[in-house]
Design a protein around this motif. Structure first.
Motif, short mmCIF file in Angstrom:
data_model
loop_
_atom_site.label_atom_id
_atom_site.label_comp_id
_atom_site.label_asym_id
_atom_site.label_seq_id
_atom_site.Cartn_x
_atom_site.Cartn_y
_atom_site.Cartn_z
N LEU A 1 0.72 -1.19 -0.05
CA LEU A 1 -0.08 0.10 0.05
C LEU A 1 0.82 1.34 0.01
CD1 LEU A 1 -2.75 1.48 0.20
CD2 LEU A 1 -2.46 1.33 2.76
N VAL A 2 0.94 2.00 -0.99
CA VAL A 2 1.61 3.51 -1.05
C VAL A 2 0.55 4.62 -1.05
CG1 VAL A 2 2.96 4.59 -2.49
CG2 VAL A 2 3.27 2.30 -2.58
N LEU A 3 0.76 5.17 0.05
CA LEU A 3 -0.20 6.53 0.29
C LEU A 3 0.54 7.86 -0.22
CD1 LEU A 3 -1.55 5.60 3.86
CD2 LEU A 3 -2.67 5.16 1.77
N VAL A 4 -0.27 8.65 -0.98
CA VAL A 4 0.29 9.87 -1.49
C VAL A 4 -0.59 10.88 -0.84
CG1 VAL A 4 1.00 9.05 -3.54
CG2 VAL A 4 -1.31 9.62 -3.40
N ARG B 1 -1.83 -6.30 -6.43
CA ARG B 1 -0.78 -6.43 -5.62
C ARG B 1 -0.14 -5.18 -4.99
NH1 ARG B 1 -1.98 -10.86 -3.67
NH2 ARG B 1 0.03 -10.92 -2.50
N VAL B 2 -0.24 -4.10 -5.83
CA VAL B 2 0.16 -2.69 -5.55
C VAL B 2 -0.98 -1.85 -5.36
CG1 VAL B 2 1.75 -0.80 -5.69
CG2 VAL B 2 2.41 -3.18 -6.04
N VAL B 3 -1.22 -1.11 -4.47
CA VAL B 3 -2.47 -0.09 -4.34
C VAL B 3 -1.78 1.33 -4.02
CG1 VAL B 3 -4.46 0.55 -3.00
CG2 VAL B 3 -4.10 -1.91 -3.35
N ILE B 4 -2.12 2.34 -5.09
CA ILE B 4 -1.64 3.68 -4.68
C ILE B 4 -2.97 4.51 -4.34
CG2 ILE B 4 -0.38 5.46 -5.71
CD1 ILE B 4 1.01 3.49 -7.54
N PRO C 1 -1.33 10.11 -10.33
CA PRO C 1 -1.07 9.70 -11.82
C PRO C 1 0.73 9.67 -12.17
CG PRO C 1 -2.63 11.10 -12.03
CD PRO C 1 -2.01 11.24 -10.51
N GLN C 2 1.38 10.66 -11.66
CA GLN C 2 2.76 10.49 -11.82
C GLN C 2 3.36 9.28 -11.25
OE1 GLN C 2 4.41 14.03 -10.09
NE2 GLN C 2 6.13 13.01 -9.81
N LEU C 3 3.10 9.09 -9.89
CA LEU C 3 3.71 7.89 -9.26
C LEU C 3 3.21 6.88 -9.98
CD1 LEU C 3 5.33 7.40 -6.88
CD2 LEU C 3 3.50 6.99 -5.23
#
Length: 330
Positions: free
Chosen positions: A263-266, A312-315, A273-275
């Protein structure tokens, strides 16, 4: 005689109470917590979520209404998330029902099943791509649609795309299918970014990137990787352009290699979109994006794929923290 099972249900109303309902005898009481139910609330029928079960109530049994419908057969919110949501409701002094339902996508709040939906994708086959639309003189609408499909940049078309660009397209499209110029395939609606990844779980870290971590970056990454299967917090400090994202990507690759979700939090939607583009170029896996800028279909699909371990990856922004991730490791 067995005592009736009473479920304490949270409903999305600005009230601080849970509400008791009788569970129908035909329903097994096991694993009810975290499941959605449909209940009568005043004159309305509402979707609620089971928070707890009991055989006792402060009200007489003959005053309790029965559950109208069991929407789920398994919990949409697991026990760890339920604990977090209860804590948040208590800490911020907010009604539990409102807190719980704010963690769910709109379509789940409305009672739709927590499953991935499918939709038709139409595309020209080899014959259709080489066909001359002028030959369809007796079917001008089919000829016009064929020209449109041949000139469009997209290789596949969904109903929503055709609706946006074309009026009354279904009959001529069916004619093109009968002439074996167009083929149709049913696909699951995807909220993930990398839909072409055939294998969502990698077995080895990616070697696609030519970037090599320097000694400090490699040391920082190694410390986090060593703690992947335990709880620990790290602060990665570096100036802009120092390569922090490369450190993140290296750690994520190792987490994916161990069949863990990430889990990647911005901090804000504009960075998503950039990440996402950066991660898509580097990681050969399913990546889901979750934020308030998605439409209801996209958010529902991304949420379900994350909760089922497909993505598998959540942004996402901070609200993505309340998404169930069965294999969360980073």
């Amino acid at each position: 005689m067995l005592k009736p099972v009473i479920v304490q249900v949270a409903v999305p109303v600005p009230l601080y109470s849970l509400f008791d309902y009788l569970l129908p005898e035909a329903v097994e009481p096991a694993s009810l917590i975290g499941c959605r139910v449909r209940v009568q609330f005043g004159r309305k029928s509402l979707v609620g979520l089971v928070v707890s079960t009991s055989h006792e109530s402060s009200f007489a049994l003959n005053r309790l209404k029965p559950v109208l419908e069991m929407i789920d057969t398994q919990a949409v919110l697991p026990s760890d998330l339920m604990t977090l949501l209860k804590w948040a409701a208590a800490y911020y002094h907010h009604p539990l029902g409102d807190v719980i339902f704010s963690a769910l996508p709109k379509r789940l709040r409305e009672g739709e099943p927590a499953v991935l939906k499918s939709e038709n994708h139409w595309r020209l086959n080899a014959v259709g791509r080489g066909a001359d639309a002028d030959d369809l003189t007796r079917a001008p609408k089919q000829a016009a649609l064929l020209r449109y499909l041949q000139s469009a940049e997209a290789s596949e078309f969904t109903a929503s795309q055709l609706n946006a660009d074309w009026d009354n397209w279904r009959a001529p499209l069916q004619g093109l299918i009968k002439k074996s110029l167009v083929e149709v395939e049913e696909k699951v609606q995807s909220g993930t970014i990398n839909e072409s990844a055939a294998q969502p779980i990698k077995t080895q870290p990616s070697a696609d990137s030519n970037f090599t971590l320097n000694a400090q970056q490699a040391s920082a990454a190694a410390d986090v990787i060593a703690a992947l299967h335990s709880y620990q917090t790290f602060l990665l400090q570096g100036i802009t352009g120092s390569g922090k994202t490369e450190v993140y990507l290296d750690i994520i690759e190792h987490a994916l290699a161990q069949n863990l979700q990430v889990l990647v939090l911005v901090p804000e939607i504009s960075l998503t979109p950039q990440l996402t583009r950066r991660f898509t170029q580097r990681l050969n896996t399913q990546i889901a994006s979750l934020h308030s800028g998605l439409n209801d279909t996209q958010r529902h699909s991304a949420w379900v794929q994350a909760s089922q371990g497909i993505a598998r990856v959540v942004i996402g922004t901070r609200s993505a923290l309340f998404t169930p991730l069965p294999d969360l490791g980073l």
